[in-house]
Enzyme design. Structure first.
Site, short mmCIF file in Angstrom:
data_model
loop_
_atom_site.label_atom_id
_atom_site.label_comp_id
_atom_site.label_asym_id
_atom_site.label_seq_id
_atom_site.Cartn_x
_atom_site.Cartn_y
_atom_site.Cartn_z
N LYS A 195 -3.61 -2.44 2.70
CA LYS A 195 -2.36 -2.55 3.45
C LYS A 195 -1.68 -1.19 3.45
O LYS A 195 -1.38 -0.64 2.39
CB LYS A 195 -1.46 -3.60 2.80
N LYS A 248 -4.69 -4.11 7.17
CA LYS A 248 -3.41 -4.28 7.87
C LYS A 248 -2.66 -2.96 7.92
O LYS A 248 -2.57 -2.29 6.89
CB LYS A 248 -2.60 -5.30 7.09
C1 PBG Z 1 5.54 -8.53 3.05
C2 PBG Z 1 4.90 -8.42 4.37
C3 PBG Z 1 5.18 -7.53 5.43
C4 PBG Z 1 4.35 -7.92 6.49
C5 PBG Z 1 3.59 -9.00 6.05
N1 PBG Z 1 3.92 -9.27 4.74
C6 PBG Z 1 6.18 -6.46 5.55
C7 PBG Z 1 6.04 -5.23 4.77
O1 PBG Z 1 5.15 -5.04 3.96
O2 PBG Z 1 6.92 -4.39 4.95
C8 PBG Z 1 4.32 -7.32 7.85
C9 PBG Z 1 3.90 -8.24 8.94
C10 PBG Z 1 4.15 -7.73 10.32
O3 PBG Z 1 4.69 -6.62 10.52
O4 PBG Z 1 3.81 -8.45 11.26
N2 PBG Z 1 5.26 -7.52 2.16
#
Ligand code: PBG
Length: 323
Positions: A195, A248
């Site tokens: 991520k 992601k």
């Molecule tokens: C929580 C999380 C996030 C997203 C999914 N889980 C936000 C982040 O990490 O700032 C992003 C999902 C999206 O942008 O569609 N940590």
């Protein structure tokens, strides 16, 4: 042998011919639809920053879940919006939290639909960070313990899949051990393994009210310049007990999806995130591109790169389009 014996255009001459030789398939079976839930009753509020999405309460989310299932989509992933935030994000593991209630209601009404959950503290902590903070730093190991509590509460409510999205080291291991110790050996872990610290989460932070109060997420989410680290993250998560690994965002990281697919025998998910989704909508609204064609193109790109599972806000539209 070459031209004119070989004419690549022969296989592009009609839609039927193109369909016959298409190398990558896309179907509703590949998709997970994200849903947002907060406490209350009868709530269904459109989310301005994420076109087509709503905030649901644990009762109204059931109707939506039924529609998702009727479209042939196998799973939803639930994100909670906290009613009350505190230092540790304790609402995240409350038995009567919005996510926990929503899981129970959905599993009761639509047992065949898989319910996945996002496991992260950012919507629940006062700091807006994905973990507990100590002197403006994120305390890794203390956070892992709380994430394991949160994942356990989701499993107890009936979740089929838990998805840690916090990027703490070792959290998959903590969660796996906690699930095993409590008899939830059948709950799958879909880890947000690679991520990245991304600008493309912009619209989501409004949705979940999870913007960090200080600093940013770069001390835990990955640097966009790296791929070797992504492979190591995935290897560690699999070692710790992840069943599905995720990359992601998706579009800027197709090379990462591709390499993860090539190196590991484990289902790979791609998350087409909020900013990627809204980028297409904004371009379409400005009359710059055809939304439906762009939607198909980006989802084919993720599949072609090697994603077997796609988490996408387009899931319903795609499923309708694909029939
Ligand atoms: C929580 C999380 C996030 C997203 C999914 N889980 C936000 C982040 O990490 O700032 C992003 C999902 C999206 O942008 O569609 N940590």
């Amino acid at each position: 042998m070459g031209y004119p014996d070989i004419r690549m255009r022969r296989l592009r001459s009609s839609e039927t011919m193109r369909r016959l030789v298409r190398e990558t398939s896309l179907s509703a079976d590949d998709l997970i639809y994200p849903l947002f839930v907060k406490l209350g009753e009868g709530v269904k509020e459109p989310i301005a920053s994420l076109k087509g999405s709503f905030h649901f309460s644990p009762d109204t989310i059931v109707t939506e879940a039924k529609e998702v299932a009727s479209l042939g989509i196998p799973a939803v992933i639930l994100f909670g919006v906290a009613g009350a935030k505190d230092e540790n994000g304790s609402e995240a593991w409350a038995e009567d939290g919005a996510v926990q209630l929503a899981i129970k209601n959905i599993k009761q009404a639509v047992p065949g639909l898989l319910v996945a959950t996002d496991v992260c503290l950012c919507a629940y902590t006062e700091s807006g960070h994905c973990g507990v903070t100590k002197d403006e730093k994120i305390d890794n190991d203390a956070t892992c313990k709380l994430l394991a509590k949160m994942a356990l509460s989701h499993a107890q409510a009936g979740a089929d899949i838990v998805g840690p999205s916090d990027m703490m080291d070792g959290r998959v291991g903590y969660i796996r051990q906690t699930l095993e110790e409590n008899g939830f050996d059948e709950v799958a872990i879909m880890s947000y393994s690679a991520k990245y610290a991304s600008a493309f989460y912009g619209p989501f932070r409004d949705v979940a009210d999870s913007t960090p109060a200080f600093g940013d997420r770069r001390s835990y989410q990955m640097d966009a310049a790296n791929i070797d680290q992504a492979i190591e993250e995935v290897a560690q998560d699999i070692e710790e007990g992840a069943d599905i690994v995720m990359v992601k965002p998706a579009l800027c990281y197709l090379d990462v999806i591709c390499q993860v697919r090539a190196e590991f025998d484990c289902p790979v998910a791609a998350y087409f995130v909020s900013g990627e989704y809204m980028m297409l909508h904004a371009a379409a609204d400005a009359g710059l591109l055809e939304l439906e064609r762009a939607m198909l193109e980006v989802h084919y790109a993720m599949k072609r790169a090697g994603a077997g599972i796609i988490i996408t806000y387009y899931a319903k539209e795609l499923a309708k389009f694909l029939g």
